[in-house]
Write a protein that holds these residues in place. Structure first.
Motif, PDB file in Angstrom:
ATOM      1  N   GLY A 226       0.801  -1.211   0.000  1.00  0.00           N
ATOM      2  CA  GLY A 226       0.000   0.000   0.000  1.00  0.00           C
ATOM      3  C   GLY A 226       0.837   1.265   0.000  1.00  0.00           C
ATOM      4  N   HIS A 227       2.054   1.200   0.579  1.00  0.00           N
ATOM      5  CA  HIS A 227       2.922   2.372   0.604  1.00  0.00           C
ATOM      6  C   HIS A 227       3.463   2.713  -0.783  1.00  0.00           C
ATOM      7  N   TYR A 228       3.504   1.733  -1.679  1.00  0.00           N
ATOM      8  CA  TYR A 228       4.183   1.920  -2.964  1.00  0.00           C
ATOM      9  C   TYR A 228       3.567   3.060  -3.773  1.00  0.00           C
ATOM     10  N   GLN A 229       2.244   3.029  -3.917  1.00  0.00           N
ATOM     11  CA  GLN A 229       1.563   4.086  -4.668  1.00  0.00           C
ATOM     12  C   GLN A 229       1.108   5.213  -3.759  1.00  0.00           C
ATOM     13  N   ARG A 230       0.509   4.843  -2.637  1.00  0.00           N
ATOM     14  CA  ARG A 230      -0.090   5.874  -1.774  1.00  0.00           C
ATOM     15  C   ARG A 230       0.967   6.852  -1.250  1.00  0.00           C
ATOM     16  N   ASP A 231       2.113   6.318  -0.822  1.00  0.00           N
ATOM     17  CA  ASP A 231       3.148   7.158  -0.218  1.00  0.00           C
ATOM     18  C   ASP A 231       4.366   7.328  -1.111  1.00  0.00           C
ATOM     19  N   ARG A 232       4.313   6.763  -2.319  1.00  0.00           N
ATOM     20  CA  ARG A 232       5.441   6.842  -3.263  1.00  0.00           C
ATOM     21  C   ARG A 232       6.734   6.421  -2.580  1.00  0.00           C
TER      22      ARG A 232
ATOM     23  N   ARG B 218      10.410   8.992   0.504  1.00  0.00           N
ATOM     24  CA  ARG B 218       9.633   8.960  -0.724  1.00  0.00           C
ATOM     25  C   ARG B 218      10.561   8.897  -1.935  1.00  0.00           C
ATOM     26  N   LEU B 219      10.062   8.340  -3.015  1.00  0.00           N
ATOM     27  CA  LEU B 219      10.823   8.187  -4.243  1.00  0.00           C
ATOM     28  C   LEU B 219      11.309   9.542  -4.747  1.00  0.00           C
ATOM     29  N   HIS B 220      12.611   9.662  -4.957  1.00  0.00           N
ATOM     30  CA  HIS B 220      13.252  10.870  -5.477  1.00  0.00           C
ATOM     31  C   HIS B 220      13.061  12.080  -4.557  1.00  0.00           C
ATOM     32  N   GLU B 221      12.659  11.831  -3.293  1.00  0.00           N
ATOM     33  CA  GLU B 221      12.511  12.916  -2.316  1.00  0.00           C
ATOM     34  C   GLU B 221      13.177  12.476  -1.014  1.00  0.00           C
ATOM     35  N   PRO B 222      14.511  12.518  -0.956  1.00  0.00           N
ATOM     36  CA  PRO B 222      15.215  11.961   0.198  1.00  0.00           C
ATOM     37  C   PRO B 222      14.900  12.636   1.522  1.00  0.00           C
ATOM     38  N   ASN B 223      14.377  13.848   1.490  1.00  0.00           N
ATOM     39  CA  ASN B 223      14.059  14.548   2.737  1.00  0.00           C
ATOM     40  C   ASN B 223      12.602  14.391   3.161  1.00  0.00           C
ATOM     41  N   ALA B 224      11.815  13.687   2.353  1.00  0.00           N
ATOM     42  CA  ALA B 224      10.394  13.479   2.665  1.00  0.00           C
ATOM     43  C   ALA B 224      10.208  12.058   3.189  1.00  0.00           C
ATOM     44  N   ILE B 225       9.734  11.949   4.429  1.00  0.00           N
ATOM     45  CA  ILE B 225       9.600  10.652   5.091  1.00  0.00           C
ATOM     46  C   ILE B 225       8.144  10.427   5.457  1.00  0.00           C
ATOM     47  N   PHE B 226       7.613   9.275   5.049  1.00  0.00           N
ATOM     48  CA  PHE B 226       6.241   8.919   5.421  1.00  0.00           C
ATOM     49  C   PHE B 226       6.278   7.880   6.535  1.00  0.00           C
ATOM     50  N   GLN B 227       5.203   7.796   7.303  1.00  0.00           N
ATOM     51  CA  GLN B 227       5.135   6.855   8.413  1.00  0.00           C
ATOM     52  C   GLN B 227       4.952   5.434   7.894  1.00  0.00           C
ATOM     53  N   LEU B 228       5.837   4.553   8.319  1.00  0.00           N
ATOM     54  CA  LEU B 228       5.822   3.162   7.876  1.00  0.00           C
ATOM     55  C   LEU B 228       4.914   2.321   8.755  1.00  0.00           C
TER      56      LEU B 228
END
Length: 422
Positions: free
Chosen positions: A78-84, A149-159
């Motif tokens: 679910g993280h793949y598309q939703r959270d990139r 996030r993909l191509h956004e090294p400073n953007a972190i989503f909750q795992l």
């Protein structure tokens, strides 16, 4: 050259024809420039948006999928598309299509960068496409702990969970999330690891040197949840040490393949490909915990191994004994390799950055009859082989190239390249 946004950066129709190293699909814009678009597959026809043009290429994103590739599948995570999520790059492609792409990464790098006349190598498939990783690193972001996030090294989503992580790590993370407030306020990263024997480890890396005073209550809470683990604390610039959860001799920060079964297969292939080694002298460079050297010694070779991580060498000695057949050396390979006796063969398994130029020079001077280069990065492999073959030194012929699918769902691939002295 730096990408620049353009006024005509609206959607345009593009057909994707291949996957580039790194996992982005590649198509051609109307002006002839190649465009790189993540989360696409060969055979996709897409409307591409957010186009950023550089002089010789462009980047964009999928605005609309016009015609899906027959190689497309529904991503499991679910993280793949939703959270990139940037941890996986190819989860939207079928297993055969992923394997074809990874073979292409290796072949393209060796042809284009290494100037070798080779075909895309065969690839040893992984038995498990999911739940294989025995180590995951979870970063701290403004809103909690997770992946980038993909191509956004400073953007972190909750795992919540990782579909390519071994299931015991997902279960451990679920339990640890409930105790997350008990981690030091300066926690930078949490690494979860499952050892070879099945033991679980939590490594908490902090900025500065703030002590982890609540480690023991966290360990007790995990035990109560059925998730006994050794807890480690790693201060900035300091040595990791176990702080709760019982004594452990396992050096939890030492490098080991995250896909152990496939790592074993790589080592067997390397050792088998060398043929009889009884009575021969070999170098085992970047030796880790010494598994390859142990296998070579068991076949009658004498081995000199070099590894930077002292704790890895200590673990190798603890596991295998300090037998005379393997002489372990602690230090940087580039600093120590020139001190060794000339070998009959060399096994090298450098990090992603490849081999230092001084290591290449030592190989050219010592002229081993056989070299087996294990690489997790095809471009640096190609670069090093080209350096090794530079005019004025020994001439090696490529005897075999084999890719290994150590990292399903990602754009990473392990490669073994065999060289023999002509």
């Amino acid at each position: 050259m730096t990408d620049r946004s353009t006024a005509d950066g609206g959607p345009g129709t593009v057909a994707i024809d291949r996957i580039a190293a790194g996992g982005d699909g590649v198509g051609t814009l109307g002006d002839g420039r190649r465009i790189f678009v993540p989360r696409t597959a060969p055979g996709d026809v897409i409307e591409v948006g957010d186009i950023r043009l550089a002089d010789r290429y462009a980047r964009g994103r999928v605005a609309r999928l016009v015609t899906p590739s027959p190689d497309r599948v529904e991503p499991r995570c679910g993280h793949y598309q939703r959270d990139r999520c940037g941890g996986c790059q190819l989860q939207h492609m079928s297993t055969p299509a992923q394997e074809t792409a990874r073979r292409g990464f290796v072949g393209d790098a060796l042809r284009r960068l290494g100037r070798l006349d080779v075909a895309d190598p065969e690839i040893d498939p992984a038995e498990n496409q999911w739940s294989y990783r025995t180590k995951i690193s979870i970063a701290r972001g403004p809103h909690g702990f997770g992946f980038r996030r993909l191509h956004e090294p400073n953007a972190i989503f909750q795992l919540v969970r990782c579909e390519i992580a071994a299931e015991p790590l997902n279960t451990l993370w679920s339990a640890l999330r409930e105790e997350i407030r008990s981690l030091p306020a300066t926690t930078e990263r949490v690494t979860l690891r499952q050892g070879r024997g099945g033991g679980l480890h939590v490594i908490v890396k902090v900025t500065g040197s703030e002590a982890w005073t609540r480690a023991k209550p966290v360990a007790a809470a995990l035990v109560a949840k059925g998730q006994a683990a050794t807890l480690w604390w790693q201060p900035e610039g300091g040595v990791v040490r176990a702080v709760a959860g019982g004594e452990s001799t396992f050096p939890a920060t030492v490098f080991e393949q995250v896909h152990p079964a496939m790592g074993d297969r790589v080592r067997r292939y390397v050792v088998d490909s060398l043929g009889p080694v009884k009575g021969l002298l070999g170098w085992d460079l970047y030796s880790g915990i010494g598994e390859t050297g142990e296998m070579l010694a068991a076949r009658g070779a004498s081995v000199e191994s070099i590894e930077l991580d002292r704790r890895a060498v200590e673990e190798a000695i603890r596991r295998n004994g300090a037998g005379a057949a393997v002489r372990p050396i602690v230090g940087k390979v580039e600093d120590e390799v020139g001190k060794l006796a000339a070998p009959d063969f060399v096994v090298a398994n450098p990090p992603r950055a490849g081999m230092d130029a001084r290591v290449i020079d030592a190989l050219r001077r010592s002229r081993p009859r056989a070299i087996r280069y294990i690489s997790c990065d095809a471009p640096t492999l190609a670069r090093d082989v080209k350096r090794l073959q530079a005019p004025g030194g020994p001439v090696y012929r490529v005897t075999d190239i084999r890719a290994f699918d150590l990292f399903p769902q990602t754009a990473h691939v392990e490669t073994v390249l065999g060289l023999e002295l002509s």
